[in-house]
Enzyme design. Structure first.
Site, mmCIF file in Angstrom:
data_model
loop_
_atom_site.group_PDB
_atom_site.id
_atom_site.type_symbol
_atom_site.label_atom_id
_atom_site.label_comp_id
_atom_site.label_asym_id
_atom_site.label_seq_id
_atom_site.Cartn_x
_atom_site.Cartn_y
_atom_site.Cartn_z
ATOM 1 N N LYS A 202 0.852 -1.193 0.000
ATOM 2 C CA LYS A 202 0.000 0.000 0.000
ATOM 3 C C LYS A 202 0.885 1.238 0.000
ATOM 4 O O LYS A 202 1.707 1.431 0.893
ATOM 5 C CB LYS A 202 -0.916 -0.007 1.217
ATOM 6 C CG LYS A 202 -1.773 1.236 1.316
ATOM 7 C CD LYS A 202 -2.829 1.136 2.404
ATOM 8 C CE LYS A 202 -3.587 2.451 2.522
ATOM 9 N NZ LYS A 202 -4.612 2.393 3.577
ATOM 10 N N LYS A 256 -2.195 -1.473 -3.860
ATOM 11 C CA LYS A 256 -3.068 -0.303 -3.761
ATOM 12 C C LYS A 256 -2.247 0.974 -3.809
ATOM 13 O O LYS A 256 -1.256 1.055 -3.097
ATOM 14 C CB LYS A 256 -3.809 -0.390 -2.428
ATOM 15 C CG LYS A 256 -4.708 0.757 -2.126
ATOM 16 C CD LYS A 256 -5.314 0.568 -0.764
ATOM 17 C CE LYS A 256 -6.135 1.801 -0.451
ATOM 18 N NZ LYS A 256 -6.481 1.874 0.930
HETATM 19 C C1 PBG Z 1 -7.468 3.570 5.541
HETATM 20 C C2 PBG Z 1 -7.761 3.293 4.115
HETATM 21 C C3 PBG Z 1 -7.575 4.188 3.039
HETATM 22 C C4 PBG Z 1 -8.125 3.581 1.923
HETATM 23 C C5 PBG Z 1 -8.597 2.326 2.308
HETATM 24 N N1 PBG Z 1 -8.344 2.159 3.668
HETATM 25 C C6 PBG Z 1 -7.047 5.576 3.010
HETATM 26 C C7 PBG Z 1 -5.738 5.885 3.589
HETATM 27 O O1 PBG Z 1 -4.871 5.030 3.777
HETATM 28 O O2 PBG Z 1 -5.562 7.078 3.884
HETATM 29 C C8 PBG Z 1 -8.208 4.220 0.565
HETATM 30 C C9 PBG Z 1 -9.257 3.710 -0.373
HETATM 31 C C10 PBG Z 1 -9.567 4.618 -1.504
HETATM 32 O O3 PBG Z 1 -8.928 5.668 -1.723
HETATM 33 O O4 PBG Z 1 -10.506 4.281 -2.248
HETATM 34 N N2 PBG Z 1 -6.514 2.862 6.172
#
Ligand code: PBG
Length: 332
Positions: A202, A256
């Site tokens: 991520k 992601k």
């Molecule tokens: C939070 C989380 C995020 C997303 C999924 N879980 C945002 C972040 O890490 O700030 C993003 C999903 C999206 O942008 O569609 N832990």
């Protein structure tokens, strides 16, 4: 393998593109409804469906409406729903205790979905950001996002979600060592069939902006997430993270954001052969919707192309806000 290509005109690639019938015979990848995971936002209240302005077409739903959405999704053949709570700011604290409250919004929504559509798989998100006063995924001590104490909270959160009936736990927090801790706790508590889809690779991405609006974390977040989420410049590190998380017991792994990171998807699938997913995140969705609303691109065709690209890159499935629209198209 060195492919043999006859010289022109023995070989004419356009022969294989001459009609939809022929194109369909030579098509290498397909997208099916079984590849889709639908992320949805839950809020408190009753009978509420509230649009998220930065994500045209996406709603925050109260628990009763989440149950309706789950029934619709099951009817469309979507195999899984992924839940994200929009938490009342009054419930956000420094100790994040709401995160493992058995009756928090997320856990109530899990139960409602299981009642309404027992066959759909429910995935939940594990990270402290919806409950944290400062919007971070972990506890903050003297300006530092601390790892080990956060894991204890994530484990409590995991167990509460499993207890509520979650089928797949989705740790999106990027703390080190969390997968092993969660797996161990799930096994000890008898939840041996609860799966873990690790948000293993991520990235610290600007593409999450609209999501943070949707869960009400934009205003809360102080600073950025670069000390725990990955540097977009890195690729080998993603492989090491995936290897580490699989070694700790992740059943599935996720990359992601999605579209800007298709190279990572391919490397991960080729390198490990594990069930691999990409998250087409909020910013990717918002870009397509915004351009389509302006008449600058064909929204439907772009949606299909963007989702098919994940299959071509080796993914087994995609988390996408387009899931119902795509499922409807695939259903004919
Ligand atoms: C939070 C989380 C995020 C997303 C999924 N879980 C945002 C972040 O890490 O700030 C993003 C999903 C999206 O942008 O569609 N832990």
């Amino acid at each position: 393998m060195t492919p043999t290509v006859a010289p022109f005109p023995q070989a004419r690639f356009r022969r294989a593109r001459q009609s939809e019938a022929i194109r369909s015979l030579v098509r290498e990848n397909t997208l099916g409804v079984g590849d889709l995971i639908w992320p949805i936002f839950v809020r408190d209240g009753d009978g509420i469906e509230e649009p998220v302005p930065s994500m045209p077409g996406v709603l925050r739903r109260s628990v009763d409406r989440i149950a309706d959405a789950a029934r619709d999704a099951a009817g469309l053949g979507i195999p899984a729903i992924c839940l994200f709570p929009y938490t009342d700011p009054a419930l956000k604290t420094e100790d994040c205790a709401e995160a493992w409250n058995p009756d928090n919004l997320c856990n109530r929504a899990v139960r409602a979905i299981k009642d309404a559509a027992p066959d759909i798989a429910v995935m939940t998100d594990v990270a402290l950001d919806p409950y944290n006063i400062n919007g971070h995924d972990g506890f903050v001590e003297n300006g530092e996002i601390v790892n080990d104490r956060t894991i204890e909270a994530l484990v409590k959160m995991t167990l509460a979600q499993a207890e509520a009936g979650a089928d797949i736990i989705g740790p999106s927090d990027m703390m080190d060592g969390r997968i092993g801790a969660m797996r161990g706790a799930l096994e000890s508590a008898g939840h041996h069939n609860v799966m873990i889809m690790s948000y293993a690779a991520k990235y610290a991405s600007a593409f999450y902006g609209p999501f943070r609006d949707a869960v009400g974390a934009s205003g809360a977040l102080t600073g950025d997430k670069k000390t725990y989420q990955m540097d977009p410049a890195n690729s080998d590190e993603a492989l090491r993270l995936i290897q580490r998380d699989l070694g700790e017991g992740a059943d599935m792994v996720m990359i992601k954001p999605g579209m800007p990171y298709l190279d990572i998807c391919r490397r991960v699938k080729d390198g490990f052969g594990a069930p691999t997913y990409a998250y087409q995140v909020s910013g990717e969705y918002a870009m397509i919707q915004a351009a389509a609303q302006n008449g600058w691109i064909d929204g439907e065709k772009t949606m299909i192309e963007s989702l098919l690209a994940f299959k071509r890159a080796g993914c087994d499935g995609v988390l996408t806000y387009f899931a119902p629209a795509m499922a409807r198209l695939l259903g004919g």
